[in-house]
Write a protein that holds these residues in place. Sequence first.
Motif, PDB file in Angstrom:
ATOM      1  N   LEU A 187      47.229  48.664  20.992  1.00  0.00           N
ATOM      2  CA  LEU A 187      48.386  48.460  21.858  1.00  0.00           C
ATOM      3  C   LEU A 187      47.944  47.758  23.143  1.00  0.00           C
ATOM      4  CD1 LEU A 187      51.404  49.099  22.228  1.00  0.00           C
ATOM      5  CD2 LEU A 187      50.710  51.263  23.231  1.00  0.00           C
ATOM      6  N   PRO A 188      48.381  46.534  23.355  1.00  0.00           N
ATOM      7  CA  PRO A 188      47.918  45.769  24.520  1.00  0.00           C
ATOM      8  C   PRO A 188      48.613  46.167  25.814  1.00  0.00           C
ATOM      9  CG  PRO A 188      49.531  44.492  23.345  1.00  0.00           C
ATOM     10  CD  PRO A 188      49.317  45.754  22.537  1.00  0.00           C
ATOM     11  N   SER A 189      47.924  45.873  26.893  1.00  0.00           N
ATOM     12  CA  SER A 189      48.576  45.933  28.204  1.00  0.00           C
ATOM     13  C   SER A 189      49.309  44.611  28.397  1.00  0.00           C
ATOM     14  CB  SER A 189      47.530  46.111  29.310  1.00  0.00           C
ATOM     15  OG  SER A 189      46.721  44.950  29.396  1.00  0.00           O
ATOM     16  N   ALA A 246      37.568  42.804  24.609  1.00  0.00           N
ATOM     17  CA  ALA A 246      37.154  44.130  24.154  1.00  0.00           C
ATOM     18  C   ALA A 246      37.883  44.512  22.879  1.00  0.00           C
ATOM     19  CB  ALA A 246      37.419  45.154  25.257  1.00  0.00           C
ATOM     20  N   VAL A 247      39.159  44.208  22.802  1.00  0.00           N
ATOM     21  CA  VAL A 247      39.923  44.596  21.612  1.00  0.00           C
ATOM     22  C   VAL A 247      39.451  43.841  20.379  1.00  0.00           C
ATOM     23  CG1 VAL A 247      41.884  42.997  21.806  1.00  0.00           C
ATOM     24  CG2 VAL A 247      42.206  45.250  20.805  1.00  0.00           C
ATOM     25  N   ARG A 248      39.013  42.601  20.541  1.00  0.00           N
ATOM     26  CA  ARG A 248      38.507  41.839  19.388  1.00  0.00           C
ATOM     27  C   ARG A 248      37.266  42.512  18.801  1.00  0.00           C
ATOM     28  NH1 ARG A 248      40.798  40.105  16.075  1.00  0.00           N
ATOM     29  NH2 ARG A 248      39.424  41.280  14.816  1.00  0.00           N
ATOM     30  N   PHE A 249      36.348  42.956  19.686  1.00  0.00           N
ATOM     31  CA  PHE A 249      35.151  43.629  19.207  1.00  0.00           C
ATOM     32  C   PHE A 249      35.487  44.995  18.607  1.00  0.00           C
ATOM     33  CE2 PHE A 249      33.177  40.444  21.883  1.00  0.00           C
ATOM     34  CZ  PHE A 249      32.187  39.991  21.031  1.00  0.00           C
ATOM     35  N   PHE A 250      36.461  45.677  19.173  1.00  0.00           N
ATOM     36  CA  PHE A 250      36.878  46.963  18.627  1.00  0.00           C
ATOM     37  C   PHE A 250      37.509  46.767  17.250  1.00  0.00           C
ATOM     38  CE2 PHE A 250      39.859  50.630  18.365  1.00  0.00           C
ATOM     39  CZ  PHE A 250      38.894  51.621  18.331  1.00  0.00           C
ATOM     40  N   ALA A 251      38.381  45.770  17.108  1.00  0.00           N
ATOM     41  CA  ALA A 251      39.006  45.478  15.814  1.00  0.00           C
ATOM     42  C   ALA A 251      37.943  45.096  14.784  1.00  0.00           C
ATOM     43  CB  ALA A 251      40.045  44.369  15.966  1.00  0.00           C
ATOM     44  N   ASP A 252      36.960  44.313  15.197  1.00  0.00           N
ATOM     45  CA  ASP A 252      35.874  43.945  14.283  1.00  0.00           C
ATOM     46  C   ASP A 252      35.113  45.184  13.810  1.00  0.00           C
ATOM     47  OD1 ASP A 252      36.564  41.273  14.517  1.00  0.00           O
ATOM     48  OD2 ASP A 252      34.901  40.777  15.872  1.00  0.00           O
ATOM     49  N   GLU A 253      34.893  46.126  14.716  1.00  0.00           N
ATOM     50  CA  GLU A 253      34.196  47.364  14.354  1.00  0.00           C
ATOM     51  C   GLU A 253      35.035  48.190  13.378  1.00  0.00           C
ATOM     52  OE1 GLU A 253      31.072  50.103  14.237  1.00  0.00           O
ATOM     53  OE2 GLU A 253      31.097  48.086  15.083  1.00  0.00           O
ATOM     54  N   LEU A 255      46.813  49.052  13.129  1.00  0.00           N
ATOM     55  CA  LEU A 255      47.951  48.174  13.361  1.00  0.00           C
ATOM     56  C   LEU A 255      47.687  47.440  14.662  1.00  0.00           C
ATOM     57  CD1 LEU A 255      50.834  47.087  13.042  1.00  0.00           C
ATOM     58  CD2 LEU A 255      51.660  49.218  14.060  1.00  0.00           C
ATOM     59  N   ASN A 256      47.628  46.114  14.599  1.00  0.00           N
ATOM     60  CA  ASN A 256      47.381  45.287  15.777  1.00  0.00           C
ATOM     61  C   ASN A 256      48.725  44.822  16.340  1.00  0.00           C
ATOM     62  OD1 ASN A 256      46.587  43.521  17.728  1.00  0.00           O
ATOM     63  ND2 ASN A 256      45.317  42.256  16.405  1.00  0.00           N
ATOM     64  N   LEU A 257      49.109  45.371  17.472  1.00  0.00           N
ATOM     65  CA  LEU A 257      50.392  45.044  18.082  1.00  0.00           C
ATOM     66  C   LEU A 257      50.322  43.869  19.059  1.00  0.00           C
ATOM     67  CD1 LEU A 257      51.568  48.688  18.535  1.00  0.00           C
ATOM     68  CD2 LEU A 257      52.615  46.989  17.042  1.00  0.00           C
ATOM     69  N   TYR A 258      49.145  43.308  19.252  1.00  0.00           N
ATOM     70  CA  TYR A 258      49.004  42.180  20.172  1.00  0.00           C
ATOM     71  C   TYR A 258      49.899  41.006  19.779  1.00  0.00           C
ATOM     72  CZ  TYR A 258      45.167  44.284  22.775  1.00  0.00           C
ATOM     73  OH  TYR A 258      44.406  45.093  23.579  1.00  0.00           O
ATOM     74  N   PRO A 259      49.802  40.501  18.539  1.00  0.00           N
ATOM     75  CA  PRO A 259      50.632  39.332  18.190  1.00  0.00           C
ATOM     76  C   PRO A 259      52.126  39.632  18.188  1.00  0.00           C
ATOM     77  CG  PRO A 259      49.296  40.008  16.293  1.00  0.00           C
ATOM     78  CD  PRO A 259      48.885  40.859  17.453  1.00  0.00           C
ATOM     79  N   VAL A 260      52.506  40.831  17.804  1.00  0.00           N
ATOM     80  CA  VAL A 260      53.926  41.195  17.745  1.00  0.00           C
ATOM     81  C   VAL A 260      54.535  41.195  19.147  1.00  0.00           C
ATOM     82  CG1 VAL A 260      55.546  43.030  17.098  1.00  0.00           C
ATOM     83  CG2 VAL A 260      53.557  42.573  15.669  1.00  0.00           C
ATOM     84  N   LEU A 261      53.827  41.805  20.100  1.00  0.00           N
ATOM     85  CA  LEU A 261      54.344  41.863  21.470  1.00  0.00           C
ATOM     86  C   LEU A 261      54.243  40.508  22.161  1.00  0.00           C
ATOM     87  CD1 LEU A 261      53.066  45.390  22.401  1.00  0.00           C
ATOM     88  CD2 LEU A 261      55.456  44.664  22.335  1.00  0.00           C
ATOM     89  N   GLN A 262      53.231  39.757  21.840  1.00  0.00           N
ATOM     90  CA  GLN A 262      53.113  38.403  22.411  1.00  0.00           C
ATOM     91  C   GLN A 262      54.271  37.526  21.950  1.00  0.00           C
ATOM     92  OE1 GLN A 262      49.483  36.284  21.387  1.00  0.00           O
ATOM     93  NE2 GLN A 262      49.330  35.621  23.519  1.00  0.00           N
ATOM     94  N   ASN A 268      59.274  49.276  23.253  1.00  0.00           N
ATOM     95  CA  ASN A 268      59.194  50.472  22.423  1.00  0.00           C
ATOM     96  C   ASN A 268      59.858  50.257  21.068  1.00  0.00           C
ATOM     97  OD1 ASN A 268      57.756  52.629  23.863  1.00  0.00           O
ATOM     98  ND2 ASN A 268      59.284  52.216  25.432  1.00  0.00           N
ATOM     99  N   ARG A 269      60.951  49.531  21.035  1.00  0.00           N
ATOM    100  CA  ARG A 269      61.627  49.229  19.771  1.00  0.00           C
ATOM    101  C   ARG A 269      60.733  48.347  18.888  1.00  0.00           C
ATOM    102  NH1 ARG A 269      64.381  51.242  16.290  1.00  0.00           N
ATOM    103  NH2 ARG A 269      65.772  51.979  17.882  1.00  0.00           N
TER     104      ARG A 269
END
Length: 135
Positions: free
Chosen positions: A55-57, A73-80, A89-96, A117-118
């Motif tokens: 969930l991005p800021s 940081a999130v890219r390295f966390f997702a890679d891990e 669930l990566n919400l970065y692209p959806v919220l962007q 939130n929706r």
Amino acid sequence: SMPDGAELFYNRDTVMFSKRAYDGSELEFTNVRASLDRLQVVVERTNADLVFMLLPSKEEIFAVDAGAGQHSAVRFFADELDRRGIAYLNLYPVLQKAGKQHAPFFTRDAHMNHLGNRIVADAFAKWNLVNRSGH
């Protein structure tokens, strides 16, 4: 200023975190890997499911250049998580994407507004349905 006219105010420290380039060797990532090791032991011992929601800021998706995500940081966390086979669930692209029309965050604090939130609820419901049905 967002396309719908909302003015977003950003936290300076969160912007600096969002702009920082990581290489995965930082102490924070050593700590994350150790925490994931311990968490996976508990999950296996209890026969539980482990799922993350990225969930991005608002700073991460609206205050930095799109290219900053390659070393974020999130890219390295997702890679891990990928390396370990942990679902997320990566919400970065959806919220962007949503932010191209309306602000999904409140203007002066870090929380998502009703739209954000929706978006999260809908994305999670769709993701959960797909992942639970085995597709």
